[in-house]
Scaffold this motif. Structure first.
Motif, PDB file in Angstrom:
ATOM      1  N   SER A  25     -88.721  89.255  63.910  1.00 37.45           N
ATOM      2  CA  SER A  25     -87.520  88.713  64.279  1.00 37.45           C
ATOM      3  C   SER A  25     -87.431  88.146  65.610  1.00 37.45           C
ATOM      4  O   SER A  25     -87.408  86.412  66.120  1.00 37.45           O
ATOM      5  N   LEU A  26     -87.735  88.890  66.657  1.00 38.66           N
ATOM      6  CA  LEU A  26     -88.182  88.053  68.025  1.00 38.66           C
ATOM      7  C   LEU A  26     -89.120  87.472  68.332  1.00 38.66           C
ATOM      8  O   LEU A  26     -89.489  86.477  68.991  1.00 38.66           O
ATOM      9  N   LEU A  27     -89.988  87.295  67.585  1.00 36.42           N
ATOM     10  CA  LEU A  27     -91.071  86.940  67.844  1.00 36.42           C
ATOM     11  C   LEU A  27     -91.018  85.515  67.446  1.00 36.42           C
ATOM     12  O   LEU A  27     -91.107  84.308  67.937  1.00 36.42           O
ATOM     13  N   ILE A  28     -90.518  85.576  65.909  1.00 37.22           N
ATOM     14  CA  ILE A  28     -89.981  84.111  65.749  1.00 37.22           C
ATOM     15  C   ILE A  28     -88.973  83.133  66.680  1.00 37.22           C
ATOM     16  O   ILE A  28     -89.054  82.716  66.671  1.00 37.22           O
ATOM     17  N   CYS A  29     -87.783  84.052  67.142  1.00 40.83           N
ATOM     18  CA  CYS A  29     -87.246  83.614  68.246  1.00 40.83           C
ATOM     19  C   CYS A  29     -87.610  82.649  69.018  1.00 40.83           C
ATOM     20  O   CYS A  29     -87.267  81.997  70.115  1.00 40.83           O
ATOM     21  N   ARG A  30     -88.619  83.581  69.198  1.00 38.35           N
ATOM     22  CA  ARG A  30     -89.453  83.450  70.990  1.00 38.35           C
ATOM     23  C   ARG A  30     -90.243  81.901  70.795  1.00 38.35           C
ATOM     24  O   ARG A  30     -90.411  81.353  71.861  1.00 38.35           O
ATOM     25  N   THR A  71     -83.267  74.035  50.509  1.00 38.62           N
ATOM     26  CA  THR A  71     -81.914  74.733  50.464  1.00 38.62           C
ATOM     27  C   THR A  71     -82.808  75.894  49.475  1.00 38.62           C
ATOM     28  O   THR A  71     -82.845  75.861  48.092  1.00 38.62           O
ATOM     29  N   LEU A  72     -82.283  76.995  49.851  1.00 38.46           N
ATOM     30  CA  LEU A  72     -82.813  78.527  48.430  1.00 38.46           C
ATOM     31  C   LEU A  72     -82.157  79.050  47.286  1.00 38.46           C
ATOM     32  O   LEU A  72     -80.941  78.578  47.597  1.00 38.46           O
ATOM     33  N   THR A  73     -82.565  78.672  46.612  1.00 40.65           N
ATOM     34  CA  THR A  73     -81.778  79.090  45.273  1.00 40.65           C
ATOM     35  C   THR A  73     -81.542  80.676  44.787  1.00 40.65           C
ATOM     36  O   THR A  73     -81.030  80.815  43.530  1.00 40.65           O
ATOM     37  N   GLU A  74     -82.047  81.425  44.931  1.00 42.01           N
ATOM     38  CA  GLU A  74     -82.749  82.474  44.606  1.00 42.01           C
ATOM     39  C   GLU A  74     -83.061  83.534  46.269  1.00 42.01           C
ATOM     40  O   GLU A  74     -83.816  82.825  47.014  1.00 42.01           O
ATOM     41  N   ARG A  75     -82.646  84.832  45.617  1.00 43.63           N
ATOM     42  CA  ARG A  75     -82.803  86.036  46.769  1.00 43.63           C
ATOM     43  C   ARG A  75     -84.836  86.178  47.407  1.00 43.63           C
ATOM     44  O   ARG A  75     -84.447  85.547  47.770  1.00 43.63           O
ATOM     45  N   ALA A  76     -85.511  85.618  45.769  1.00 45.55           N
ATOM     46  CA  ALA A  76     -86.477  86.502  46.415  1.00 45.55           C
ATOM     47  C   ALA A  76     -87.007  85.072  47.824  1.00 45.55           C
ATOM     48  O   ALA A  76     -88.630  85.840  48.134  1.00 45.55           O
ATOM     49  N   GLN A  77     -86.762  83.589  46.813  1.00 49.40           N
ATOM     50  CA  GLN A  77     -87.083  82.752  47.926  1.00 49.40           C
ATOM     51  C   GLN A  77     -87.038  82.920  49.814  1.00 49.40           C
ATOM     52  O   GLN A  77     -87.788  82.860  50.291  1.00 49.40           O
ATOM     53  N   ALA A  78     -86.018  83.412  50.338  1.00 46.78           N
ATOM     54  CA  ALA A  78     -85.993  84.063  51.736  1.00 46.78           C
ATOM     55  C   ALA A  78     -86.969  84.949  51.870  1.00 46.78           C
ATOM     56  O   ALA A  78     -87.326  85.063  52.749  1.00 46.78           O
ATOM     57  N   ARG A  79     -87.464  85.696  51.161  1.00 48.61           N
ATOM     58  CA  ARG A  79     -88.600  86.976  51.890  1.00 48.61           C
ATOM     59  C   ARG A  79     -90.057  85.275  52.214  1.00 48.61           C
ATOM     60  O   ARG A  79     -90.739  85.626  53.538  1.00 48.61           O
ATOM     61  N   THR A  80     -90.424  84.303  51.021  1.00 48.21           N
ATOM     62  CA  THR A  80     -91.599  83.634  51.839  1.00 48.21           C
ATOM     63  C   THR A  80     -90.620  82.949  52.297  1.00 48.21           C
ATOM     64  O   THR A  80     -92.191  82.582  53.449  1.00 48.21           O
ATOM     65  N   ALA A  81     -89.675  82.264  52.686  1.00 44.51           N
ATOM     66  CA  ALA A  81     -89.028  81.837  54.082  1.00 44.51           C
ATOM     67  C   ALA A  81     -89.193  82.830  54.996  1.00 44.51           C
ATOM     68  O   ALA A  81     -89.978  81.873  56.258  1.00 44.51           O
ATOM     69  N   VAL A  82     -88.670  84.122  55.287  1.00 47.30           N
ATOM     70  CA  VAL A  82     -89.150  84.468  56.604  1.00 47.30           C
ATOM     71  C   VAL A  82     -90.809  84.546  57.315  1.00 47.30           C
ATOM     72  O   VAL A  82     -91.369  84.509  58.177  1.00 47.30           O
ATOM     73  N   VAL A  83     -91.384  85.505  55.627  1.00 50.40           N
ATOM     74  CA  VAL A  83     -92.848  84.880  56.114  1.00 50.40           C
ATOM     75  C   VAL A  83     -93.496  83.800  56.675  1.00 50.40           C
ATOM     76  O   VAL A  83     -94.356  83.718  57.900  1.00 50.40           O
ATOM     77  N   ARG A  84     -93.031  82.080  55.821  1.00 47.06           N
ATOM     78  CA  ARG A  84     -93.516  81.325  56.459  1.00 47.06           C
ATOM     79  C   ARG A  84     -93.371  81.007  58.481  1.00 47.06           C
ATOM     80  O   ARG A  84     -94.303  80.940  58.555  1.00 47.06           O
ATOM     81  N   LEU A  85     -91.782  81.690  58.436  1.00 48.04           N
ATOM     82  CA  LEU A  85     -90.771  81.955  59.868  1.00 48.04           C
ATOM     83  C   LEU A  85     -92.400  82.865  60.549  1.00 48.04           C
ATOM     84  O   LEU A  85     -92.917  81.971  61.989  1.00 48.04           O
ATOM     85  N   TYR A  86     -92.347  83.286  60.109  1.00 50.21           N
ATOM     86  CA  TYR A  86     -93.197  84.368  61.113  1.00 50.21           C
ATOM     87  C   TYR A  86     -95.081  83.472  60.954  1.00 50.21           C
ATOM     88  O   TYR A  86     -95.550  83.966  62.125  1.00 50.21           O
ATOM     89  N   ARG A  87     -95.400  83.570  60.182  1.00 49.55           N
ATOM     90  CA  ARG A  87     -96.858  82.967  60.471  1.00 49.55           C
ATOM     91  C   ARG A  87     -96.861  81.906  61.202  1.00 49.55           C
ATOM     92  O   ARG A  87     -97.942  81.256  61.904  1.00 49.55           O
ATOM     93  N   LEU A  93     -97.522  81.066  68.782  1.00 53.10           N
ATOM     94  CA  LEU A  93     -97.623  81.653  70.073  1.00 53.10           C
ATOM     95  C   LEU A  93     -99.494  82.588  70.233  1.00 53.10           C
ATOM     96  O   LEU A  93     -99.624  83.424  70.756  1.00 53.10           O
ATOM     97  N   GLY A  94    -100.199  82.804  69.040  1.00 53.71           N
ATOM     98  CA  GLY A  94    -101.236  82.514  69.629  1.00 53.71           C
ATOM     99  C   GLY A  94    -101.465  84.236  68.972  1.00 53.71           C
ATOM    100  O   GLY A  94    -102.732  85.465  69.834  1.00 53.71           O
ATOM    101  N   VAL A  95    -100.658  84.303  68.242  1.00 56.61           N
ATOM    102  CA  VAL A  95    -100.574  86.120  68.023  1.00 56.61           C
ATOM    103  C   VAL A  95    -101.471  86.272  66.776  1.00 56.61           C
ATOM    104  O   VAL A  95    -101.231  85.353  65.652  1.00 56.61           O
ATOM    105  N   GLU A  96    -102.261  87.095  66.208  1.00 55.22           N
ATOM    106  CA  GLU A  96    -102.836  87.804  64.846  1.00 55.22           C
ATOM    107  C   GLU A  96    -101.788  87.826  63.540  1.00 55.22           C
ATOM    108  O   GLU A  96    -101.240  88.808  64.626  1.00 55.22           O
ATOM    109  N   PRO A  97    -101.328  87.480  62.958  1.00 55.07           N
ATOM    110  CA  PRO A  97     -99.967  87.652  62.069  1.00 55.07           C
ATOM    111  C   PRO A  97    -100.670  89.452  61.573  1.00 55.07           C
ATOM    112  O   PRO A  97    -102.088  89.806  61.397  1.00 55.07           O
TER     113      PRO A  97
END
Length: 105
Positions: A25-30, A71-87, A93-97
Motif C-alpha cells: 500500500s505504501l509503495l502504491i501511494c508513493r 467499475t468492478l462488479t465482482e469482489r474477485a476483481q479487486a485482487r486483480t485491480a490491486v495487483v495492477r496498481l502494485y505492478r 519506482l524501479g522496484v522489482e515486484p
C-alpha cells in the motif's frame, strides 16, 4: 446496480491489506498516489470505483484515492485491480515486484 462491496467485504479487504500488505500500500501511494515522501499508508476504504488510503507525509495524514479505471462488479476483481496498481507502482519506482503479488481476503 448491486455492489459486491458489502460492509463485511470492505472490512475484510481493508484488514487484509493493512495486516498483510501495508508495504505494498505504501509503495502504491508513493508512486500512483503521488506521495513519494509517505512513510506509512493505511487502507481505509474500497468500492467498485477505487481504493482509499490514509498516508502519513511529514507527520501529517493525507487522504489518497486511486481509481480502478473501470467499475468492478465482482469482489474477485479487486485482487486483480490491486495487483495492477502494485505492478504499475513497482515499474514507476524501479522496484522489482515480489514473486507473490498482493492478494485480497
Amino acid at each position: 446496480m448491486s455492489t459486491p462491496f458489502t460492509p463485511s467485504v470492505v472490512e475484510a479487504i481493508k484488514r487484509h491489506m493493512n495486516d498483510d500488505h501495508a508495504a505494498d500500500s505504501l509503495l502504491i501511494c508513493r508512486a500512483l498516489g503521488r506521495q513519494p515522501e509517505a512513510t506509512s499508508a493505511v487502507t481505509t476504504g474500497v468500492d467498485a470505483e477505487g481504493i482509499d488510503f490514509l498516508v502519513t507525509v511529514h507527520g501529517e495524514e493525507v487522504p489518497v484515492r486511486l481509481l480502478w479505471g473501470e467499475t468492478l462488479t465482482e469482489r474477485a476483481q479487486a485482487r486483480t485491480a490491486v495487483v495492477r496498481l502494485y505492478r504499475e507502482s513497482c515499474a514507476m519506482l524501479g522496484v522489482e515486484p515480489r514473486g507473490e503479488a498482493p492478494r485480497h481476503a
